[in-house]
Design a protein around this motif. Structure first.
Motif, PDB file in Angstrom:
ATOM      1  N   ASP A   1      -3.543 -13.005  -1.141  1.00  0.00           N
ATOM      2  CA  ASP A   1      -4.396 -11.843  -1.349  1.00  0.00           C
ATOM      3  C   ASP A   1      -3.533 -10.587  -1.270  1.00  0.00           C
ATOM      4  N   ASP A   2      -4.183  -9.439  -1.356  1.00  0.00           N
ATOM      5  CA  ASP A   2      -3.434  -8.175  -1.307  1.00  0.00           C
ATOM      6  C   ASP A   2      -2.713  -8.009   0.025  1.00  0.00           C
ATOM      7  N   ASP A   3      -3.304  -8.535   1.088  1.00  0.00           N
ATOM      8  CA  ASP A   3      -2.645  -8.406   2.389  1.00  0.00           C
ATOM      9  C   ASP A   3      -1.348  -9.204   2.427  1.00  0.00           C
TER      10      ASP A   3
ATOM     11  N   ARG B   1      -4.089  -6.783   9.042  1.00  0.00           N
ATOM     12  CA  ARG B   1      -5.521  -7.022   9.230  1.00  0.00           C
ATOM     13  C   ARG B   1      -5.989  -6.546  10.611  1.00  0.00           C
TER      14      ARG B   1
ATOM     15  N   ARG C   1      -6.880  -2.791  10.953  1.00  0.00           N
ATOM     16  CA  ARG C   1      -8.209  -2.358  10.506  1.00  0.00           C
ATOM     17  C   ARG C   1      -9.263  -2.563  11.591  1.00  0.00           C
TER      18      ARG C   1
ATOM     19  N   GLN D   1     -18.615  -9.770  10.696  1.00  0.00           N
ATOM     20  CA  GLN D   1     -18.178  -8.372  10.721  1.00  0.00           C
ATOM     21  C   GLN D   1     -16.667  -8.267  10.864  1.00  0.00           C
TER      22      GLN D   1
ATOM     23  N   ARG E   1     -14.400 -10.496   9.885  1.00  0.00           N
ATOM     24  CA  ARG E   1     -13.773 -10.890   8.616  1.00  0.00           C
ATOM     25  C   ARG E   1     -13.922  -9.799   7.565  1.00  0.00           C
ATOM     26  N   ALA E   2     -15.085  -9.183   7.510  1.00  0.00           N
ATOM     27  CA  ALA E   2     -15.324  -8.164   6.493  1.00  0.00           C
ATOM     28  C   ALA E   2     -14.426  -6.949   6.687  1.00  0.00           C
TER      29      ALA E   2
ATOM     30  N   SER F   1     -10.528  -7.912   6.290  1.00  0.00           N
ATOM     31  CA  SER F   1     -10.124  -8.127   4.896  1.00  0.00           C
ATOM     32  C   SER F   1     -10.106  -6.845   4.082  1.00  0.00           C
ATOM     33  N   GLY F   2     -10.747  -5.791   4.584  1.00  0.00           N
ATOM     34  CA  GLY F   2     -10.799  -4.534   3.854  1.00  0.00           C
ATOM     35  C   GLY F   2     -12.023  -4.399   2.978  1.00  0.00           C
ATOM     36  N   ARG F   3     -12.911  -5.422   2.947  1.00  0.00           N
ATOM     37  CA  ARG F   3     -14.124  -5.321   2.141  1.00  0.00           C
ATOM     38  C   ARG F   3     -15.073  -4.271   2.681  1.00  0.00           C
ATOM     39  N   VAL F   4     -15.045  -4.085   3.988  1.00  0.00           N
ATOM     40  CA  VAL F   4     -15.843  -3.052   4.630  1.00  0.00           C
ATOM     41  C   VAL F   4     -14.878  -2.061   5.264  1.00  0.00           C
TER      42      VAL F   4
END
Length: 248
Positions: free
Chosen positions: A39-41, A76, A79, A103, A105-106, A109-112
């Protein structure tokens, strides 16, 4: 991460270190990073590795799978620095665990978007509470010492007899008391294992003995010493026991 994804990540690393990727290397990286997704990370972990100068300026940077894993985890975790769980009313343990992990994981991952501000404590202690503290000897609002020496002396001053100057031998704060007799090894007086009684009284805030009281105390010590010496002398003069043989 499978072999194809590992090969793609190796190509990304090759842009930095000009390595020659191979099928065997891709399989090895896939095995080492089988629980790490591409992934991007993961890509940012490679970039972070090559944008950090090595400790040895002459060393050549060469990323390995464990670098990717460690740096991706740091990205990660950053964040989650200000993360606080947002609960629901009357949720069960299973619901709490599911929501908490979701929460985490979200946000990781940067999705939230992660929280940007720390929660700050507002307000201060009440005036009545401060008055109660000051009545009990609190000195939190005292002035800051002008120097490190003054601050250190203030700390030592609270640590017992060594926290005050000795009124008998003039030993300074933090230094042991000295005997009044100078020797070749101790020209200023031999350090004593115990502080003078007057220094102990000074540290405890007790009044010093008057001249008369000190004379009585010295006489008491002399008499006690004399009694001890007399007892030791008497013990040395005890005659040896005579052995009496049985006449029978």
């Amino acid at each position: 991460m499978n072999s194809a994804e590992a090969a793609e990540l190796l190509m990304h690393a090759a842009a930095f270190d000009n390595r020659n990727g191979s099928t065997a290397a891709a399989k090895a990286w896939a095995f080492a990073l089988k629980d790490v997704p591409l992934d991007d990370d993961a890509r940012n972990a490679v970039a972070a590795y090559y944008t950090t100068a090595p400790k040895d300026p002459d060393a050549k940077l060469w990323i390995l799978p464990h670098h990717v894993r460690t740096l991706r985890t740091k990205i990660r975790n950053a964040r989650l620095e200000n993360f606080q769980y947002e609960p629901l009313a009357d949720e069960t343990t299973a619901e709490y665990l599911a929501r908490y992990r979701g929460q985490v994981r979200a946000i990781a991952s940067g999705r939230v978007a992660p929280p940007t501000d720390r929660l700050a404590l507002e307000g201060g202690p009440s005036k009545s509470f401060m008055r109660e503290l000051e009545a009990r000897g609190w000195e939190g609002n005292r002035t800051v010492p002008d120097s490190d020496e003054e601050s250190l002396a203030d700390t030592v001053r609270r640590s017992g007899p060594l926290g005050v100057e000795c009124p008998v031998c003039a030993a300074e704060i933090g230094h042991p008391c000295k005997s009044g007799r100078a020797t070749a090894k101790f020209p200023l007086g031999k350090p004593l294992s115990k502080p003078h009684t007057a220094r102990v009284r000074e540290a405890a805030g007790e009044p010093q003995l008057t001249v008369e009281q000190r004379a009585v105390e010295e006489q008491r010590i002399r008499e006690a010493s004399a009694r001890t010496l007399a007892r030791l002398a008497a013990e040395e003069n005890i005659p040896d026991a005579e052995i009496v043989e049985d006449a029978s």
